[in-house]
Design a protein around this motif. Structure first.
Motif, short mmCIF file in Angstrom:
data_model
loop_
_atom_site.label_atom_id
_atom_site.label_comp_id
_atom_site.label_asym_id
_atom_site.label_seq_id
_atom_site.Cartn_x
_atom_site.Cartn_y
_atom_site.Cartn_z
N VAL A 201 45.27 30.99 51.29
CA VAL A 201 44.17 30.62 50.41
C VAL A 201 43.01 31.54 50.74
O VAL A 201 42.53 31.57 51.88
N VAL A 202 42.57 32.32 49.76
CA VAL A 202 41.53 33.31 50.01
C VAL A 202 40.35 33.09 49.06
O VAL A 202 40.51 32.54 47.96
N PHE A 203 39.17 33.52 49.51
CA PHE A 203 37.95 33.47 48.70
C PHE A 203 37.53 34.90 48.40
O PHE A 203 37.30 35.69 49.31
N PHE A 204 37.45 35.24 47.11
CA PHE A 204 37.03 36.58 46.70
C PHE A 204 35.50 36.62 46.71
O PHE A 204 34.85 36.04 45.83
N VAL A 205 34.93 37.33 47.67
CA VAL A 205 33.51 37.22 47.95
C VAL A 205 32.63 37.82 46.85
O VAL A 205 31.47 37.42 46.70
N ASP A 206 33.13 38.78 46.09
CA ASP A 206 32.32 39.43 45.06
C ASP A 206 32.44 38.77 43.69
O ASP A 206 31.69 39.12 42.77
N PHE A 207 33.37 37.83 43.54
CA PHE A 207 33.56 37.16 42.26
C PHE A 207 33.33 35.66 42.35
O PHE A 207 33.21 34.98 41.33
N GLY A 208 33.28 35.10 43.58
CA GLY A 208 32.99 33.69 43.75
C GLY A 208 34.12 32.76 43.44
O GLY A 208 33.90 31.58 43.17
N CYS A 209 35.35 33.23 43.48
CA CYS A 209 36.49 32.36 43.18
C CYS A 209 37.50 32.39 44.32
O CYS A 209 37.55 33.34 45.10
N SER A 210 38.29 31.36 44.40
CA SER A 210 39.35 31.29 45.41
C SER A 210 40.70 31.25 44.73
O SER A 210 40.82 30.88 43.55
N ALA A 211 41.75 31.60 45.47
CA ALA A 211 43.10 31.63 44.91
C ALA A 211 44.11 31.52 46.04
O ALA A 211 43.81 31.82 47.20
N THR A 212 45.31 31.07 45.68
CA THR A 212 46.42 31.02 46.63
C THR A 212 47.38 32.15 46.28
O THR A 212 47.90 32.20 45.16
N ILE A 213 47.60 33.05 47.23
CA ILE A 213 48.41 34.24 46.96
C ILE A 213 49.39 34.46 48.11
O ILE A 213 49.17 33.96 49.23
#
Length: 276
Positions: A201-213
């Motif tokens: 589970v990661v948080f994309f710091v420049d877009f403000g969204c999280s995702a499971t990859i």
């Protein structure tokens, strides 16, 4: 040309078509634009009550009628303002942890809270049916940072090795591909929140969204020079509970920052501009 939407208070917010800024974020699907879409607003109202003739009330006098109507008149109920739970990724406690791990510096929170007045915002993520969204404040400096950072990340994607599974843990700084909109992707800096077997589970710091990859898709990105630029996007909320009808990612909003959120001062309240 700006595209107007009918907002709940009969004003218009202005959504600009995709600009050069959106092309920096990745390929876009022109078929998924928001042009000509009206923001839904219920206009159903109860019809006025028909006056009942005195004789049909079964009362002996006009005074009794008035007393009856006064006793049975419906009470006006004042509706409390709707309050929405602040998304986890926007909470100050969450952002402090991210900033400490990724940047070793918390001053970004104070800097973004100083934004005020007329702004143009490139939306990078939104939460449907809530007033919260992430956006990049479009200034010359921020646009330059977008070009520098996303260009460097695109080149790093070809050179940076993949992370071994045992290297991935909470707090790891890395690089992964983020999905923006329907058919748009961009390589972005991310921060690992958790790992469950072969997934992260990661948080994309420049877009403000999280995702499971998949863990196997994460690339190394721990050099400090990749983290010299603060996060591009920051959290906002629509003023007075205006809600977008659907995803507005990669749209440019024009309006005004009117002040901080009452619960989280780094989340800025955004008022959409009124159309001509």
């Amino acid at each position: 040309m700006p595209v107007g939407f009918c907002c709940p208070e009969q004003s218009q917010c202005t959504v600009q078509p995709r600009s050069d800024c959106t092309r920096i974020l990745g390929n876009t699907d022109e078929g998924n634009g928001m042009r000509g879409t009206a923001w839904p607003r219920s206009q159903l109202e109860m019809p006025a009550l028909e006056k009942v003739p005195e004789g049909e009330l079964g009362l002996s006098s006009a005074g009794a009628e008035a007393q009856f109507l006064q006793r049975t008149a419906p009470q006006v109920v004042k509706h409390e303002q709707v309050r929405y739970a602040v998304p986890m990724e926007m909470r100050g406690s969450f952002l402090v942890l991210m900033l400490r791990d990724c940047y070793k510096d918390l001053s970004w929170l104070a800097v973004i809270a100083k934004t005020y007045g007329d702004v143009g915002l490139l939306v990078t993520d939104c939460l449907p049916q809530t007033p919260y969204f992430w956006a990049i404040h479009l200034t010359e400096e921020r646009h330059l940072h977008m070009q520098q950072l996303l260009g460097a990340l695109a080149q790093a994607e070809e050179q940076q090795p993949y992370l071994a599974k045992q290297e991935v843990k909470r707090g790891t700084r890395c690089l992964a591909q983020c999905i923006l909109g329907a058919d748009s992707r961009a390589w972005n800096r991310c921060w690992v929140l958790d790992k469950v077997e072969d997934l992260a589970v990661v948080f994309f710091v420049d877009f403000g969204c999280s995702a499971t990859i998949p863990v196997s898709s994460l690339r190394q990105l721990d050099k400090d020079y990749f983290w010299a630029i603060w996060p591009l996007a920051q959290p906002f909320m629509f003023q007075e509970g205006i809600l977008p009808p659907r995803c507005i990612v990669q749209q440019v909003l024009r309006g005004k920052v009117v002040g901080p959120s009452p619960t989280e001062p780094h989340i800025l309240q955004f008022a959409v501009c009124i159309g001509d």
